[in-house]
Design a protein around this motif. Sequence first.
Motif, short mmCIF file in Angstrom:
data_model
loop_
_atom_site.label_atom_id
_atom_site.label_comp_id
_atom_site.label_asym_id
_atom_site.label_seq_id
_atom_site.Cartn_x
_atom_site.Cartn_y
_atom_site.Cartn_z
N UNK A 176 0.71 -1.16 -0.13
CA UNK A 176 -0.02 -0.04 -0.06
C UNK A 176 0.75 1.24 -0.05
N UNK A 177 0.50 2.34 -0.76
CA UNK A 177 1.04 3.61 -0.77
C UNK A 177 0.66 4.21 0.33
N UNK A 178 1.63 4.77 1.20
CA UNK A 178 1.18 5.27 2.76
C UNK A 178 1.29 7.02 2.14
N UNK A 179 0.66 7.88 2.95
CA UNK A 179 0.70 9.25 2.92
C UNK A 179 2.13 9.62 3.41
N UNK A 180 2.44 10.76 3.12
CA UNK A 180 3.94 11.35 3.88
C UNK A 180 3.88 11.14 5.42
N UNK A 480 11.15 27.84 -7.69
CA UNK A 480 10.62 26.87 -6.63
C UNK A 480 9.19 26.73 -6.66
N UNK A 481 8.49 25.79 -6.34
CA UNK A 481 7.22 25.56 -6.00
C UNK A 481 7.02 24.96 -4.98
N UNK A 482 6.27 24.97 -4.03
CA UNK A 482 6.02 24.28 -2.60
C UNK A 482 5.87 22.72 -3.05
N UNK A 483 5.29 22.33 -4.17
CA UNK A 483 5.14 20.86 -4.36
C UNK A 483 6.55 20.31 -4.70
N UNK A 484 7.26 21.08 -5.15
CA UNK A 484 8.87 20.51 -5.55
C UNK A 484 9.48 19.98 -4.36
N UNK A 485 8.92 20.02 -3.23
CA UNK A 485 9.73 19.36 -1.99
C UNK A 485 9.66 18.05 -2.20
N UNK A 486 8.86 17.24 -3.06
CA UNK A 486 8.89 15.94 -3.44
C UNK A 486 9.17 15.85 -4.67
N UNK A 487 10.20 14.92 -5.32
CA UNK A 487 10.23 14.49 -6.53
C UNK A 487 8.91 13.70 -7.14
N UNK A 488 8.79 13.64 -8.43
CA UNK A 488 7.78 12.77 -8.86
C UNK A 488 8.21 11.30 -8.83
N UNK A 489 7.15 10.55 -8.47
CA UNK A 489 7.56 8.88 -8.25
C UNK A 489 7.65 8.65 -9.80
N UNK A 490 8.89 7.61 -9.64
CA UNK A 490 9.27 7.24 -11.08
C UNK A 490 8.15 6.64 -11.59
N UNK A 491 8.01 6.88 -13.01
CA UNK A 491 6.81 6.33 -13.98
C UNK A 491 7.05 4.79 -13.89
N UNK A 492 8.45 4.35 -14.18
CA UNK A 492 8.53 2.85 -14.06
C UNK A 492 8.10 2.25 -12.90
N UNK A 493 8.08 2.85 -11.63
CA UNK A 493 7.38 2.11 -10.70
C UNK A 493 5.93 2.33 -10.77
N UNK A 494 5.47 3.27 -11.09
CA UNK A 494 3.94 3.27 -11.41
C UNK A 494 3.17 2.25 -12.12
N UNK A 495 4.17 2.32 -13.29
CA UNK A 495 3.70 1.13 -14.23
C UNK A 495 3.96 -0.17 -14.11
N UNK A 496 4.43 -0.48 -12.82
CA UNK A 496 4.62 -2.05 -12.21
C UNK A 496 3.59 -2.42 -11.49
N UNK A 500 -5.55 -1.98 -6.58
CA UNK A 500 -5.60 -1.26 -5.27
C UNK A 500 -4.46 -0.64 -4.97
N UNK A 501 -3.20 -1.25 -5.52
CA UNK A 501 -1.79 -0.84 -5.14
C UNK A 501 -1.52 0.01 -6.09
N UNK A 502 -2.08 0.45 -7.13
CA UNK A 502 -1.74 1.48 -8.25
C UNK A 502 -1.13 2.75 -7.41
N UNK A 503 0.23 2.96 -7.91
CA UNK A 503 0.92 4.27 -7.25
C UNK A 503 0.22 5.46 -7.88
N UNK A 504 0.02 6.35 -6.76
CA UNK A 504 -0.59 7.86 -7.39
C UNK A 504 0.51 8.75 -7.49
N UNK A 505 0.60 9.38 -8.52
CA UNK A 505 1.51 10.44 -8.85
C UNK A 505 1.72 11.46 -7.83
#
Length: 509
Positions: A176-180, A480-496, A500-505
């Motif tokens: 499961x994808x947890x929140x920060x 700089x924008x506040x959302x850039x605190x986090x990097x984008x989740x790798x698309x290669x990992x989202x595609x795997x 219910x376990x689909x990663x949300x960007x």
Amino acid sequence: MNQYIKAILLIAIVGFSSCSEDFLTNYPTDSQESGGTATEGAILSNLGSCYQVLLFDSYANNNYNSIVLMSDLRSDDIFKGGGDAGDQGQLYRLSQLDATADELPEGLWTIYYNGLARCNNVILACENAVGVDEANLNQYKAEAHFLRAYYMHWLWKFWGNIPYFEEDLEAPYFARQFTADEVYAEIIEDVDFAIEGNKLPMAASGEDKGRVTKAAAMLLKARVVMYQQDETKYAEVLADMNEIYESGAYSLVDYASIWGRDGEFCDESIFETNQLPGEYGGKTWADGWTGFGTNLPAFISPNGLSGADQLSGLAIYKGGWGFGPVRPELVDIFEDGDMRKNASINHFADGTYTARFQNTGYFMAKYAAREGYNEPPGDVDLNYENNLRIFRYAEVLLNAAELIVMDGVAPVGQLTAEVAINEIRERAGLDPAAPTEELIKLERRREFIGEGIRFWDLVRWNEAGTLTENIPEFSSNRTWEPYKKYLPIPQSEIDKTEGEFKLIQNQGY
């Protein structure tokens, strides 16, 4: 200084877990998979493989991914450098604050999820232990919980909302994808487990140098709590800093002496990796998942170097690839006589090296390539023996000063803001000064150049807007924008992932 790692290398090799690009696949030992018991040897084998992940920091899975470099590239201390903007283009995008899901340093993702799985195996083995002394078993558990928290805290800082798991995963091997905030709670649970009950010594000695200590767990908790801006735990953190201070187990040493071979595991070192040159089993371009050296010195040293450093006058440095040039304005943040300047920044005269992209003439000195620090076998640029200093006693003092002055936490024990800031300044060769907010922030920047701390400080102080810039002469244009605190989740990992376990960007990407 390398006694512990030499011993644990053997058990790490015996218990080495398989590596896979599928980060969520857990690889338990046969006995664990069948629910059988675990001997002390089996536990140590798994624990050795957990520590080994620390040695993958600079190059693994065919990625350059030094955690200090990946952190500092987003700061205002260094540029990307290298051959041109396209040389390691994902690092240029990182430095420009415009990483995409398809172009970012995702080697960190793979390495630290591998570390998570290995730590889970140790904790599982400890639960099934037979014939193990209780004190030893408690120490192994605490080490594994600390290392799991350490690996997860980097994933949490870089990506925020990430998968997390503590059990063996069943097919299709997703979690499961947890929140920060949920990940933060898990990290705190692990570090509190490591701290409580005196499972760990305050400091390591003899052959145990390089192993996790209570002080390291306390400093990890401080980094995580202060980054989260969790004011409910500030008093706990300050009490921890005072406990380290009053223990007398650590002290400041000559700043320049920290960074060479003789400074490894010095009196200031609270936790560091234990890199070894190629003669102990070198990394190779064909297999970055083995060996014990580091690539960072080659990565950040000037290309084709033939001259001595002009700031220190030393001629001990070797050439490298020219990444991570220091921004010229950083040289001016030091007061006259500050000993940290020459120990942190190298300056080489024009004509003594090959100028590369974003060249400033200044380079990071602490982990610079040094003569005699890499030996074959293995590929020499991957196998420098420079240990990465993860936690130093100076951070204890600066954390305390910040919590008291900037966050209004009441001092406890003997460690006041005045004592803390002026121990730092005295060691630097500077006169005492009042511990103001401005000075505390400046001393942190001076103290930790090249150690991967500056960017995270700016974010948690809500000052990352200062990273917005347009400097044509250095090909740096970023916003700089506040959302850039986090990097984008790798698309290669989202595609795997799926269902219910689909990663949300992450938001904004």
